[in-house]
Design a protein around this motif. Structure first.
Motif, short mmCIF file in Angstrom:
data_model
loop_
_atom_site.label_atom_id
_atom_site.label_comp_id
_atom_site.label_asym_id
_atom_site.label_seq_id
_atom_site.Cartn_x
_atom_site.Cartn_y
_atom_site.Cartn_z
N TYR A 39 6.33 44.36 -19.31
CA TYR A 39 5.43 45.48 -19.07
C TYR A 39 5.73 46.15 -17.73
N THR A 40 5.48 47.44 -17.64
CA THR A 40 5.63 48.15 -16.38
C THR A 40 4.31 48.82 -16.02
N ASN A 41 4.03 48.86 -14.72
CA ASN A 41 2.78 49.42 -14.21
C ASN A 41 2.83 50.94 -14.28
N GLU A 42 1.86 51.54 -14.96
CA GLU A 42 1.80 52.99 -15.09
C GLU A 42 1.47 53.69 -13.77
N PHE A 43 0.77 53.02 -12.88
CA PHE A 43 0.37 53.62 -11.61
C PHE A 43 0.66 52.66 -10.46
N SER A 44 1.90 52.25 -10.36
CA SER A 44 2.26 51.30 -9.31
C SER A 44 2.27 51.98 -7.94
N SER A 45 2.19 51.17 -6.90
CA SER A 45 2.22 51.71 -5.54
C SER A 45 3.07 50.80 -4.67
N THR A 46 3.67 51.38 -3.64
CA THR A 46 4.50 50.59 -2.74
C THR A 46 3.66 49.61 -1.93
N LYS A 47 2.37 49.89 -1.78
CA LYS A 47 1.48 49.02 -1.03
C LYS A 47 1.18 47.73 -1.79
N GLU A 48 0.91 47.85 -3.08
CA GLU A 48 0.52 46.69 -3.86
C GLU A 48 1.72 45.89 -4.36
N GLY A 49 2.83 46.56 -4.68
CA GLY A 49 4.02 45.85 -5.13
C GLY A 49 3.88 45.20 -6.49
N LYS A 50 3.10 45.82 -7.39
CA LYS A 50 2.94 45.30 -8.75
C LYS A 50 3.60 46.29 -9.71
N ASP A 51 4.88 46.09 -9.96
CA ASP A 51 5.65 47.08 -10.71
C ASP A 51 6.08 46.61 -12.10
N LEU A 52 6.53 45.39 -12.20
CA LEU A 52 7.08 44.86 -13.45
C LEU A 52 6.44 43.52 -13.75
N ALA A 53 6.02 43.33 -14.99
CA ALA A 53 5.34 42.09 -15.35
C ALA A 53 6.03 41.42 -16.53
N VAL A 54 6.06 40.10 -16.49
CA VAL A 54 6.59 39.29 -17.59
C VAL A 54 5.49 38.31 -17.99
N VAL A 55 5.15 38.30 -19.28
CA VAL A 55 4.12 37.40 -19.80
C VAL A 55 4.77 36.40 -20.74
N SER A 56 4.58 35.12 -20.49
CA SER A 56 5.04 34.10 -21.42
C SER A 56 3.87 33.21 -21.79
N PHE A 57 4.07 32.38 -22.80
CA PHE A 57 2.97 31.61 -23.39
C PHE A 57 3.30 30.13 -23.39
N TYR A 58 2.29 29.29 -23.23
CA TYR A 58 2.51 27.85 -23.27
C TYR A 58 1.31 27.15 -23.89
N GLU A 59 1.57 25.97 -24.46
CA GLU A 59 0.52 25.20 -25.11
C GLU A 59 -0.13 24.22 -24.14
N ASN A 60 0.70 23.56 -23.32
CA ASN A 60 0.17 22.56 -22.40
C ASN A 60 0.99 22.53 -21.12
N MET A 61 0.42 21.95 -20.07
CA MET A 61 1.04 21.95 -18.76
C MET A 61 2.35 21.17 -18.72
N GLY A 62 2.51 20.21 -19.64
CA GLY A 62 3.73 19.43 -19.67
C GLY A 62 4.97 20.26 -19.89
N GLU A 63 4.81 21.44 -20.46
CA GLU A 63 5.96 22.30 -20.73
C GLU A 63 6.64 22.77 -19.45
N PHE A 64 5.91 22.76 -18.34
CA PHE A 64 6.48 23.24 -17.09
C PHE A 64 7.56 22.31 -16.55
N SER A 65 7.60 21.08 -17.04
CA SER A 65 8.63 20.15 -16.58
C SER A 65 9.90 20.25 -17.42
N GLN A 66 9.87 21.08 -18.45
CA GLN A 66 11.02 21.21 -19.33
C GLN A 66 11.98 22.28 -18.81
N ASN A 67 13.25 22.00 -18.95
CA ASN A 67 14.29 22.94 -18.52
C ASN A 67 15.06 23.42 -19.75
N ASN A 68 15.04 24.72 -19.98
CA ASN A 68 15.71 25.24 -21.17
C ASN A 68 17.19 25.56 -20.93
#
Length: 255
Positions: A173-202
């Protein structure tokens, strides 16, 4: 997707209409309840969403933010909605505004940031039907004038996932009204079932080199750091009880 540099406004990317030139945006608002009135806040928010934001372009989801700079707040997300539909959204004449003021806003701290995010379908991967549960949300500060270069790098990642990790799901996703002050320009959303997935390396580094050649991953990281000025990450937990929708993402045709 956990070990990737992009481990993230929100969510399904749906077509607005085959013959339409419009695109979908998500309206996101950070809501922070008064600590002494969380029960009243949640009750009012749930009733409001189920009455005014239960379906269609105005359907809204609510997430509890469990990590990052907004920990303890809630993220209210409506969409995807074409810009033209915003003019006809529920308002005062429908009792919407009064309900929000009397049953939600009165139990909140001053409202936080509100942002609008454009879904980028060609850079995202939603390959199967699913129900939202937990999200990793990464937001990147892209250097001024470098968005085109950043998206070219995102396309490289997309190619690797398509060829080497076809079952992974994520949204860009990209921010429709981004600003240099906030620095929120590009977003990546991913999904997970449980916290244990964070220890996995793909094995993204090795898979990236398999697609683009030895040393390509290291060069990718250098290129990414050259077009960005950092990032921030949050974990979001879907609150079906507070949402207007049931959190289903339907992208595959029914058989």
């Amino acid at each position: 997707m956990r070990k990737l540099i992009f481990t993230m406004l929100l969510l399904p990317i749906l077509a607005i209409g085959q013959n339409s030139t419009e695109y979908g945006v998500f309206e996101n608002a950070v809501l922070t309840p008064n600590p002494a009135q969380v029960t009243q806040f949640e009750a009012g928010l749930a009733a409001h969403n189920k009455k005014y934001h239960a379906e269609g372009a105005y359907g809204a989801d609510v997430f509890w933010i469990s990590s990052g700079p907004n920990t303890g707040s809630y993220l209210w997300s409506m969409g995807p909605t074409p810009w033209s539909a915003m003019d006809k959204r529920p308002a005062q004449k429908d009792g919407h505004d009064a309900d929000w003021t009397n049953n939600v806003l009165k139990y909140m701290m001053p409202e936080g940031a509100q942002t609008y995010w454009k879904a980028i379908p060609e850079a995202s991967r939603f390959t199967k039907n699913m129900t939202i549960k937990n999200l990793v949300v990464d937001i990147y500060d892209v250097k001024r004038g470098k968005m085109k270069d950043a998206m070219a790098l995102v396309e490289k990642i997309h190619k690797v996932y398509t060829e080497k990790l076809p079952n992974e799901t994520y949204g860009i996703y990209t921010n429709e009204f981004s600003s240099t002050k906030e620095g929120k320009d590009l977003a990546v959303v991913s999904f997970y079932e449980n916290m244990g997935e964070f220890s996995q390396n793909n094995g993204m580094d090795k898979k990236f080199d398999e697609v683009y050649g030895n040393g390509s991953w290291d060069q990718f990281l250098k290129d990414w750091y050259n077009v960005t000025d950092g990032s921030e990450s949050e974990l979001w937990v879907f609150r079906a009880d507070l949402s207007g929708t049931n959190g289903e993402i339907n992208v595959a045709p029914k058989k």
